[in-house]
Design a protein around this motif. Sequence first.
Motif, short mmCIF file in Angstrom:
data_model
loop_
_atom_site.label_atom_id
_atom_site.label_comp_id
_atom_site.label_asym_id
_atom_site.label_seq_id
_atom_site.Cartn_x
_atom_site.Cartn_y
_atom_site.Cartn_z
N THR A 275 -17.17 12.24 11.63
CA THR A 275 -15.82 11.87 11.17
C THR A 275 -14.90 11.68 12.37
O THR A 275 -14.11 10.73 12.42
CB THR A 275 -15.27 12.96 10.23
OG1 THR A 275 -16.25 13.21 9.23
CG2 THR A 275 -13.98 12.51 9.56
N TYR A 276 -15.05 12.61 13.36
CA TYR A 276 -14.22 12.45 14.57
C TYR A 276 -14.56 11.15 15.29
O TYR A 276 -13.67 10.48 15.83
CB TYR A 276 -14.40 13.65 15.51
CG TYR A 276 -13.87 14.95 14.93
CD1 TYR A 276 -12.61 15.00 14.34
CD2 TYR A 276 -14.63 16.11 14.97
CE1 TYR A 276 -12.13 16.19 13.80
CE2 TYR A 276 -14.15 17.30 14.42
CZ TYR A 276 -12.90 17.32 13.83
OH TYR A 276 -12.43 18.48 13.29
N SER A 277 -15.84 10.80 15.29
CA SER A 277 -16.20 9.54 15.97
C SER A 277 -15.60 8.33 15.24
O SER A 277 -15.29 7.31 15.86
CB SER A 277 -17.71 9.40 16.13
OG SER A 277 -18.33 9.51 14.89
N CYS A 278 -15.42 8.48 13.91
CA CYS A 278 -14.74 7.40 13.16
C CYS A 278 -13.28 7.28 13.63
O CYS A 278 -12.76 6.17 13.75
CB CYS A 278 -14.76 7.70 11.66
SG CYS A 278 -16.30 7.29 10.89
N ILE A 279 -12.64 8.45 13.86
CA ILE A 279 -11.24 8.42 14.33
C ILE A 279 -11.18 7.76 15.70
O ILE A 279 -10.33 6.90 15.96
CB ILE A 279 -10.66 9.85 14.38
CG1 ILE A 279 -10.64 10.46 12.98
CG2 ILE A 279 -9.24 9.84 14.98
CD1 ILE A 279 -10.20 11.91 12.92
N VAL A 280 -12.15 8.13 16.57
CA VAL A 280 -12.20 7.52 17.92
C VAL A 280 -12.41 6.01 17.80
O VAL A 280 -11.75 5.22 18.48
CB VAL A 280 -13.31 8.18 18.78
CG1 VAL A 280 -13.49 7.44 20.10
CG2 VAL A 280 -12.98 9.64 19.02
N LEU A 281 -13.33 5.63 16.89
CA LEU A 281 -13.59 4.20 16.69
C LEU A 281 -12.32 3.49 16.24
O LEU A 281 -11.96 2.41 16.75
CB LEU A 281 -14.68 4.01 15.62
CG LEU A 281 -14.84 2.58 15.10
CD1 LEU A 281 -15.58 1.73 16.11
CD2 LEU A 281 -15.56 2.55 13.75
N PHE A 282 -11.61 4.11 15.30
CA PHE A 282 -10.39 3.48 14.77
C PHE A 282 -9.34 3.34 15.86
O PHE A 282 -8.71 2.29 16.00
CB PHE A 282 -9.84 4.30 13.60
CG PHE A 282 -9.00 3.48 12.69
CD1 PHE A 282 -9.59 2.78 11.65
CD2 PHE A 282 -7.64 3.37 12.88
CE1 PHE A 282 -8.82 1.98 10.83
CE2 PHE A 282 -6.87 2.59 12.07
CZ PHE A 282 -7.46 1.89 11.02
#
Lengths: 369, 162
Positions: A275-282
């Motif tokens: 989920t954190y990597s999704c935030i980083v991606l965003f």
Amino acid sequence: MREESQPSVLTWLLVILATCLILFVFQKILWLVVPGLLALVLYYCLQPLVQMLVRAGVRHGTAAKLVAGALFAATAITLVLLLPLVTARASTWKAVTIRYVQGGLDFARKTEEALAEKFPALQKSSIFGNSELNVNSISGQFAEKYLGAILIQFVHWLPSLLLMPYLTYFLLNDGIRFKKYLIRSVPNAFFEKTLLLFDRIDNSLQSFFVGMLKLTLLDTICLGLGLAVIGVSSPLLLGLIAAVLAWVPYVGSAAGCLLVVTVAATDFPNQPALTYSCIVLFLSARLLDDFVFMPLTVGRGLHIHPVLSVLMLFLGAAVAGPTGLVLVLPVVGVVAVAADTFGQIVTDHCLRARFHEARQLRRKHPAVR
Amino acid sequence: MKSPFAFLSNLSEEPRIQALKGLTLFRELSARELREVDELLHERTYQKDEVIFDEGDVGLGLFIIVSGRVKILSSHTSLQELAPEFHRGDYFGEMALFDKAQRTARAVAAEPTQIVALFRTEFFSLLERDRGVAAKILFELARTVCARSRQLITGEKHNPSL
């Protein structure tokens, strides 16, 4: 030689005032503004097709009919194909929504707990401590309270949205003639400047709308690919929704991020790292958007200073709420161009003198038009 | 079906196309190409003695005379002698199609005059989307520029043939 001056502070104040006024009026006639803007976007997208057909030997009117007809046939077919699919899945919507909302709340609670472990001072302030609340009953109440209103709003909007195809056809078929008709009514003295004004407005709007569509496509691809690599479900759809939400400056981006995080947290409840990597991606996508894609697509269209853009976004939101947020940049771009050209006309003594002279000549020879 | 916005066009298409075909600048264009160019042209009507543009104005496009006569008044003697007057089918102000420099002369309608104007940015859009048509117009413009240059060099008063 007559120098073309830069817009003064007074001109900019007038631009800001006029923009606020236009946004206020737009908010009142949103039922007309929305289909009008959508028609304009479609016009800019479809115009090259009409021109291609004209080059191939088809008459302009026929080309416009063919392109508009093809578009509406495609829309009708898509709707007919999608409708059964949507109806079939409608029964599961409530369950899916509850699942994702609960997933998002669980993720927030876990993050809060993890933070509290590291920073004991945060233990007292529990924001998501009550996330065990009954999401099911809340969503039930929501449906009971607001679903009817949403449906009524949809029915209320339907007739005005039906205007969109007609307006698109009008722009494709008669847009050029309409522009010529308007220009014909301008006195000879101001004719060239008015042509310049129309051209600049046309370019600004085209750059903005076409740029926004290109930006949406690029955002969708980037986010979709990133989410697919991470393994989130429906990556392309999520990317598209987030990219469309980003049309609303700042607020839209935050909403898009929230949506992606909620889905990721639900898909991987025990893997917060994903989920954190999704935030980083965003966040990476946003940075790429602001520094690479935006200048390449929309940025070149509206030559507005970043400070003024931010100021106008706040003003737009204050005057017309979400409508103001979405519309403020194109409106200020067009108003600035119009004010600049009007300023040039008003301050050009030669043009005004030529206009008065021509008026006197017409009084002398009223027969000739 | 007749368009509900048909009132926007004051002339039926074919006589217009025929009229455009008669203009020097468009003589090489086919009917299809003329229809495409017609979308870019703006009609203007001027009174006798009405100024079309002034020396020192920033030029934005060229003007083609459909009917009437236009006098040219310039502080540049050579230019004044080169082209003191333009008639039906002639065009002037063509340099504005290539750069944003100031007009080198004043153009005044010598009698009630009808003109069509071709705006620079619209011509550029034509150049981008249909180079064939734009090339034909540019070739015709180049011929005129050559003719006027020779006129300047040889000092002949009439348009010499190329």
